[in-house]
Design a protein around this motif. Sequence first.
Motif, PDB file in Angstrom:
ATOM      1  N   LEU A   6     146.670   3.328  -9.709  1.00  0.00           N
ATOM      2  CA  LEU A   6     147.440   4.023 -10.732  1.00  0.00           C
ATOM      3  C   LEU A   6     146.610   4.317 -11.978  1.00  0.00           C
ATOM      4  CD1 LEU A   6     150.816   2.082 -10.451  1.00  0.00           C
ATOM      5  CD2 LEU A   6     150.438   4.479  -9.857  1.00  0.00           C
ATOM      6  N   MET A   7     145.630   3.460 -12.277  1.00  0.00           N
ATOM      7  CA  MET A   7     144.894   3.585 -13.537  1.00  0.00           C
ATOM      8  C   MET A   7     143.470   4.103 -13.370  1.00  0.00           C
ATOM      9  SD  MET A   7     147.230   2.565 -15.645  1.00  0.00           S
ATOM     10  CE  MET A   7     146.281   2.411 -17.147  1.00  0.00           C
ATOM     11  N   MET A   8     143.024   4.333 -12.119  1.00  0.00           N
ATOM     12  CA  MET A   8     141.607   4.657 -11.936  1.00  0.00           C
ATOM     13  C   MET A   8     141.236   5.996 -12.578  1.00  0.00           C
ATOM     14  SD  MET A   8     141.562   5.492  -7.849  1.00  0.00           S
ATOM     15  CE  MET A   8     142.596   6.780  -7.110  1.00  0.00           C
ATOM     16  N   GLY A   9     142.184   6.939 -12.634  1.00  0.00           N
ATOM     17  CA  GLY A   9     141.871   8.222 -13.256  1.00  0.00           C
ATOM     18  C   GLY A   9     141.573   8.100 -14.729  1.00  0.00           C
ATOM     19  N   GLU A  10     142.162   7.113 -15.419  1.00  0.00           N
ATOM     20  CA  GLU A  10     141.943   6.916 -16.839  1.00  0.00           C
ATOM     21  C   GLU A  10     140.832   5.906 -17.122  1.00  0.00           C
ATOM     22  OE1 GLU A  10     144.897   6.908 -15.394  1.00  0.00           O
ATOM     23  OE2 GLU A  10     145.616   8.835 -16.151  1.00  0.00           O
ATOM     24  N   VAL A  11     140.798   4.827 -16.338  1.00  0.00           N
ATOM     25  CA  VAL A  11     139.851   3.742 -16.603  1.00  0.00           C
ATOM     26  C   VAL A  11     138.482   4.032 -15.986  1.00  0.00           C
ATOM     27  CG1 VAL A  11     139.412   1.272 -16.300  1.00  0.00           C
ATOM     28  CG2 VAL A  11     141.739   2.089 -16.752  1.00  0.00           C
ATOM     29  N   GLY A  12     138.479   4.649 -14.780  1.00  0.00           N
ATOM     30  CA  GLY A  12     137.219   4.881 -14.075  1.00  0.00           C
ATOM     31  C   GLY A  12     136.181   5.638 -14.882  1.00  0.00           C
ATOM     32  N   PRO A  13     136.503   6.808 -15.442  1.00  0.00           N
ATOM     33  CA  PRO A  13     135.504   7.548 -16.229  1.00  0.00           C
ATOM     34  C   PRO A  13     135.030   6.791 -17.460  1.00  0.00           C
ATOM     35  CG  PRO A  13     137.318   8.978 -15.587  1.00  0.00           C
ATOM     36  CD  PRO A  13     137.728   7.589 -15.235  1.00  0.00           C
ATOM     37  N   VAL A  14     135.905   5.968 -18.050  1.00  0.00           N
ATOM     38  CA  VAL A  14     135.516   5.209 -19.239  1.00  0.00           C
ATOM     39  C   VAL A  14     134.485   4.143 -18.878  1.00  0.00           C
ATOM     40  CG1 VAL A  14     136.342   3.663 -21.055  1.00  0.00           C
ATOM     41  CG2 VAL A  14     137.710   5.645 -20.373  1.00  0.00           C
ATOM     42  N   VAL A  15     134.691   3.477 -17.723  1.00  0.00           N
ATOM     43  CA  VAL A  15     133.805   2.375 -17.330  1.00  0.00           C
ATOM     44  C   VAL A  15     132.508   2.891 -16.706  1.00  0.00           C
ATOM     45  CG1 VAL A  15     133.602   0.333 -15.857  1.00  0.00           C
ATOM     46  CG2 VAL A  15     135.751   0.807 -17.039  1.00  0.00           C
ATOM     47  N   LEU A  16     132.597   3.873 -15.809  1.00  0.00           N
ATOM     48  CA  LEU A  16     131.428   4.322 -15.052  1.00  0.00           C
ATOM     49  C   LEU A  16     130.806   5.599 -15.588  1.00  0.00           C
ATOM     50  CD1 LEU A  16     132.726   3.646 -11.410  1.00  0.00           C
ATOM     51  CD2 LEU A  16     131.241   2.209 -12.816  1.00  0.00           C
ATOM     52  N   GLY A  17     131.488   6.281 -16.455  1.00  0.00           N
ATOM     53  CA  GLY A  17     130.935   7.514 -17.012  1.00  0.00           C
ATOM     54  C   GLY A  17     130.751   8.594 -15.958  1.00  0.00           C
ATOM     55  N   ASP A  18     129.597   9.251 -15.983  1.00  0.00           N
ATOM     56  CA  ASP A  18     129.341  10.347 -15.042  1.00  0.00           C
ATOM     57  C   ASP A  18     129.236   9.868 -13.597  1.00  0.00           C
ATOM     58  OD1 ASP A  18     129.326  12.074 -17.168  1.00  0.00           O
ATOM     59  OD2 ASP A  18     127.133  12.051 -17.407  1.00  0.00           O
ATOM     60  N   ARG A  19     128.917   8.610 -13.416  1.00  0.00           N
ATOM     61  CA  ARG A  19     128.791   8.096 -12.049  1.00  0.00           C
ATOM     62  C   ARG A  19     130.128   8.067 -11.312  1.00  0.00           C
ATOM     63  NH1 ARG A  19     125.847   2.529 -13.207  1.00  0.00           N
ATOM     64  NH2 ARG A  19     127.239   2.709 -14.998  1.00  0.00           N
ATOM     65  N   LYS A  21     130.738  10.918  -8.997  1.00  0.00           N
ATOM     66  CA  LYS A  21     129.796  10.958  -7.882  1.00  0.00           C
ATOM     67  C   LYS A  21     130.146   9.966  -6.778  1.00  0.00           C
ATOM     68  CE  LYS A  21     126.013  12.362 -10.944  1.00  0.00           C
ATOM     69  NZ  LYS A  21     124.666  12.001 -11.470  1.00  0.00           N
ATOM     70  N   LEU A  22     131.108   9.087  -7.043  1.00  0.00           N
ATOM     71  CA  LEU A  22     131.501   8.116  -6.017  1.00  0.00           C
ATOM     72  C   LEU A  22     132.133   8.829  -4.837  1.00  0.00           C
ATOM     73  CD1 LEU A  22     133.063   5.199  -8.119  1.00  0.00           C
ATOM     74  CD2 LEU A  22     130.863   5.214  -6.964  1.00  0.00           C
ATOM     75  N   ASP A  23     131.696   8.447  -3.641  1.00  0.00           N
ATOM     76  CA  ASP A  23     132.233   9.100  -2.451  1.00  0.00           C
ATOM     77  C   ASP A  23     132.030   8.175  -1.257  1.00  0.00           C
ATOM     78  OD1 ASP A  23     133.431  11.003  -0.896  1.00  0.00           O
ATOM     79  OD2 ASP A  23     131.604  12.182  -0.580  1.00  0.00           O
ATOM     80  N   GLY A  24     132.908   8.329  -0.264  1.00  0.00           N
ATOM     81  CA  GLY A  24     132.755   7.599   0.989  1.00  0.00           C
ATOM     82  C   GLY A  24     132.765   6.093   0.802  1.00  0.00           C
ATOM     83  N   ALA A  25     131.741   5.432   1.369  1.00  0.00           N
ATOM     84  CA  ALA A  25     131.670   3.975   1.355  1.00  0.00           C
ATOM     85  C   ALA A  25     131.544   3.434  -0.066  1.00  0.00           C
ATOM     86  CB  ALA A  25     130.488   3.500   2.207  1.00  0.00           C
ATOM     87  N   GLN A  26     130.808   4.142  -0.927  1.00  0.00           N
ATOM     88  CA  GLN A  26     130.673   3.699  -2.311  1.00  0.00           C
ATOM     89  C   GLN A  26     132.019   3.684  -3.033  1.00  0.00           C
ATOM     90  OE1 GLN A  26     127.758   6.270  -4.125  1.00  0.00           O
ATOM     91  NE2 GLN A  26     126.073   4.818  -3.717  1.00  0.00           N
ATOM     92  N   ALA A  27     132.809   4.726  -2.806  1.00  0.00           N
ATOM     93  CA  ALA A  27     134.127   4.800  -3.446  1.00  0.00           C
ATOM     94  C   ALA A  27     135.020   3.655  -2.973  1.00  0.00           C
ATOM     95  CB  ALA A  27     134.773   6.148  -3.158  1.00  0.00           C
ATOM     96  N   TRP A  28     135.004   3.392  -1.655  1.00  0.00           N
ATOM     97  CA  TRP A  28     135.820   2.301  -1.117  1.00  0.00           C
ATOM     98  C   TRP A  28     135.351   0.949  -1.652  1.00  0.00           C
ATOM     99  CZ3 TRP A  28     140.429   2.218   0.737  1.00  0.00           C
ATOM    100  CH2 TRP A  28     140.949   3.350   1.373  1.00  0.00           C
ATOM    101  N   ALA A  29     134.033   0.769  -1.722  1.00  0.00           N
ATOM    102  CA  ALA A  29     133.501  -0.494  -2.236  1.00  0.00           C
ATOM    103  C   ALA A  29     133.920  -0.705  -3.692  1.00  0.00           C
ATOM    104  CB  ALA A  29     131.981  -0.512  -2.108  1.00  0.00           C
TER     105      ALA A  29
END
Length: 383
Positions: free
Chosen positions: A28-41, A44-52
């Motif tokens: 529910l919160m990844m759209g707001e929290v994800g860019p703040v924590v990981l920035g541009d990366r 770029k998350l996809d596939g196995a990296q995104a799941w991990a």
Amino acid sequence: MNLDPQKFFIGLMDFFSILLPGALLTWLMMGEVGPVVLGDRYVKLDGAQAWAAFLFASYLFGHLIFLLGSWLDEFYDWARRYTLNTQITLLARRGRLLPWPARALIWLVFKRERNLAVERASKIKRQALGPIQAQDAVNTFQWGKALLNAESPASLAVVQRFEADSKFFRCFTVVLLLLLIAWPWQHQWPLAGIPVVLALLLLALWRYMEQRYKATNQAYWSVITFAAKDSKAAPDMATEARNPSHAGGVVFHLRGGTAEYLLVEATNDPAQWVLPKGHVEEGEEPRETAVREVYEETGVWAHIVHDLEAATWSVDGAVVTTRFFLMQADGRGLREDKNREHVWLPLQEAIAKASHIETRELLQTAEQRRSHVAKTSMTANRT
């Protein structure tokens, strides 16, 4: 290695009580929290990296949610301290009744619970740990689980199953609470969803408290059962026994300035009308018995205004002395004994309807005492 289905289920529930709430909050919160924590990366998350990343965040948030949820145990303990036995004691000793929202919440979870099982289990624990002076080293619930682990793993598994369920709903409650706080600031989330989240929050909290209640009581019941089989572990009832006695109340309320008195049908004869009264149970004071008996027999909460004289009654062929109190009604709770009707009547009608001379005499004495107390109170207010 043999797989125990019961232990596997409990372990699975413990695992999901962390992972599932964490995954829900992460999603529910990844759209707001994800860019703040990981920035541009983040983009770029996809596939196995995104799941991990998703599983790691779910597990991390799950543990933080679990930590926050542990504070709900404090709220549960507060509610457990105000079950029916405590409400009776407060009303008997201090003339104070809990606000009805608190009483309603406690009734939803604990119903007519009076904490008799935990009190008995606590006495068993004190006797068992007394010789090594460790009575206060562990609380009764944790000691009960440790005892069951040694004496009956199957009984412990039942307790753990309820406990695992309660942990899941405890964490789910925290997630919903966080969502409810964050919802107004999420413009893409419709405001119409707030009542839904609030309803789910209340239901999850209710379920958590109910399952924890079942877990603790199951542990206490098992400890008491084992103590009954082992006379060495059982408390010495002879030293705790008290002389049989009874207590009751002459209850009134004011209707249009006129006092009306409460009568209830006799237990074994609906044609007889008597005052609510009953046996003083172990550990009770007569004042508490009077409050409890009035509530159990009529569903009326009442506080004690003044002592009245004792009366002698015949109960099952035995003569007992019953201590009575003048009591004023404070409100209604859940009706306990639905098989017995009760009525409110002015003094003379109550005297005419009462089936025993002792009841009629007590009603007259109560009215005299009530009038005296009212006049004294008015005089004090004027001065």
